[in-house]
Design an enzyme around this catalytic site. Structure first.
Site, short mmCIF file in Angstrom:
data_model
loop_
_atom_site.label_atom_id
_atom_site.label_comp_id
_atom_site.label_asym_id
_atom_site.label_seq_id
_atom_site.Cartn_x
_atom_site.Cartn_y
_atom_site.Cartn_z
CG ASP A 45 -0.27 6.37 3.13
OD1 ASP A 45 -1.24 5.60 2.98
OD2 ASP A 45 0.38 6.47 4.18
CE1 TYR A 98 7.10 2.36 0.18
CE2 TYR A 98 7.56 0.40 1.49
CZ TYR A 98 6.68 1.19 0.77
OH TYR A 98 5.37 0.81 0.65
NE ARG A 122 -3.33 2.25 2.79
CZ ARG A 122 -4.55 2.22 3.28
NH1 ARG A 122 -5.02 1.12 3.80
NH2 ARG A 122 -5.32 3.29 3.25
NE ARG A 155 4.62 10.39 4.54
CZ ARG A 155 3.33 10.71 4.47
NH1 ARG A 155 2.46 9.87 3.94
NH2 ARG A 155 2.92 11.86 4.93
#
Lengths: 251, 251
Positions: A52, A110, A50, A199
């Site tokens: 964002d 990431y 997922r 994040r």
């Protein structure tokens, strides 16, 4: 039924995230619409991870079941012709019927990008977080290194309603923080990530790199498992899902 | 009057070019509006080079005259606070009253970026021209090398009404064409450029790199001085004004 795995790239700026929603343009929604047009069959897409709103991907992956006999090349070309310029299918391959892009993913990577110089950059703004005060890259790299291994990352989970019973333990397998000119990169590979974990982590690492938090406090916040003690998340535009890896599937 | 030279960066996607126009958002127009707000005086901005709609800049330069006593730092901070995210002032310096950003420019450098791989890239699309068939970089580099020196570039001028009496001779001082992974770059430094010259040149070089034109025809088109014989221009989003240089001004 055939089961087909897609490699995806997208610019997250104009998506309301990856997962389909009642309103708003999403990666899953756009893919399902294009697959419906191409195959003339209602098709459900299963995304590996997922992302964002505003988060990008170079190596998102997704699978779907289809009775269509179209070739893989036709799927790639057809989807890329139907999809808007901010979403593309890089590759398609057949996978076993039992394969699930999300449940079978063994590793995700990431990268977070910071642009660290006094003046903001119009050409970097869509894909990086601009920070004008100089960051201590060595200090951030050292703190990031501490996180390697299997740990509870509840302190860096998304805030919001408590999800009782769901584990917040994840295994971080590789980390790297380095600079190239005005750019600073944070790259993290884990078996899986909590929602908003990268994040939140980068947000806290930046506080450390600015000298507004030391390594001991960083450790205390992390080990306290309390999201409310950690700093604000880094903004979405610096984040990109680089890779999703499986055990039995060749890229 | 003080004369102030600005270094500018912009993302050209949402500008109708650099030069002010009756309608449409332009780099000059946005700068003049912000300077008007900051100094409370109507201020005219003189840009070093003209960039067309959709063309980017990392090193555009511009000067303006002002009676304001604001410090250079205040100009930089104030303008960056007033300007939209796609335009920024990187630096400001005082220059002699006789200095003119365009007339005094001795050298301009443009870079054109091609993304050369089968599938289009959502993350590269705003800043590169996607070409899916493999280009012969060595052939393009050799043809580009031919252009070094002072020559008539009428064949690569913008099409449109003939501007009688204006020279189409320019001096190309440095050229480079190279690839890095899927990226191909064309970089050209000249005393000055004709309007749309880089995009027309790159358009023709790409025909050569695709094998749709050989070096002899490239030379014939160039030396024929007839724009109608050359191929279509490369699209604007791959082009970026990297640098404008002066003789007596230190960067």
């Amino acid at each position: 039924m055939r089961n087909i795995l897609l490699d995806l790239e997208y610019d997250g700026t104009d998506f309301w995230g990856s997962q389909i929603q009642v309103r708003g343009r999403t990666v899953q929604g756009e893919l399902e619409k294009a697959l419906g047009q191409l195959t003339q069959q209602k098709t459900r897409v299963l995304l590996a991870g997922r992302t964002d709103q505003g988060v990008h991907a170079r190596g998102q992956r997704a699978n779907f079941y289809t009775a269509s006999t179209l070739s893989l090349t036709t799927f790639v070309r057809g989807l890329n012709a139907l999809l808007d310029p901010d979403l593309a299918v890089l590759q398609a391959q057949e996978v076993p019927e039992s394969f699930h892009a999300r449940f079978d993913a063994r590793r995700r990577t990431y990268r977070y990008t910071v642009y660290n110089v006094a003046i903001r950059s119009p050409l970097a703004r869509r894909y990086a977080w601009h920070l004008s005060t100089a960051l201590d890259v060595a200090a951030m790299a050292a703190a990031l290194q501490m996180l390697l291994g299997e740990h509870d990352f509840a302190a860096f989970a998304a805030s919001g309603p408590d999800r009782t019973g769901r584990t917040t333990v994840r295994r971080i397998e590789q980390v790297r923080c380095w600079s190239e000119g005005h750019w600073i990169y944070f790259q993290i590979t884990a078996n899986a990530f909590l929602r908003r974990m990268v994040r939140n982590l980068v947000g806290q690492l930046v506080l450390l790199g600015q000298g507004r938090c030391d390594e001991a406090s960083f450790r205390t916040i992390w080990q306290g498992l309390d999201r409310s003690q950690a700093g604000p998340p880094a903004p979405p535009q610096g984040l990109c899902l680089l890779r999703v890896e499986y055990e039995d599937i060749e890229r």
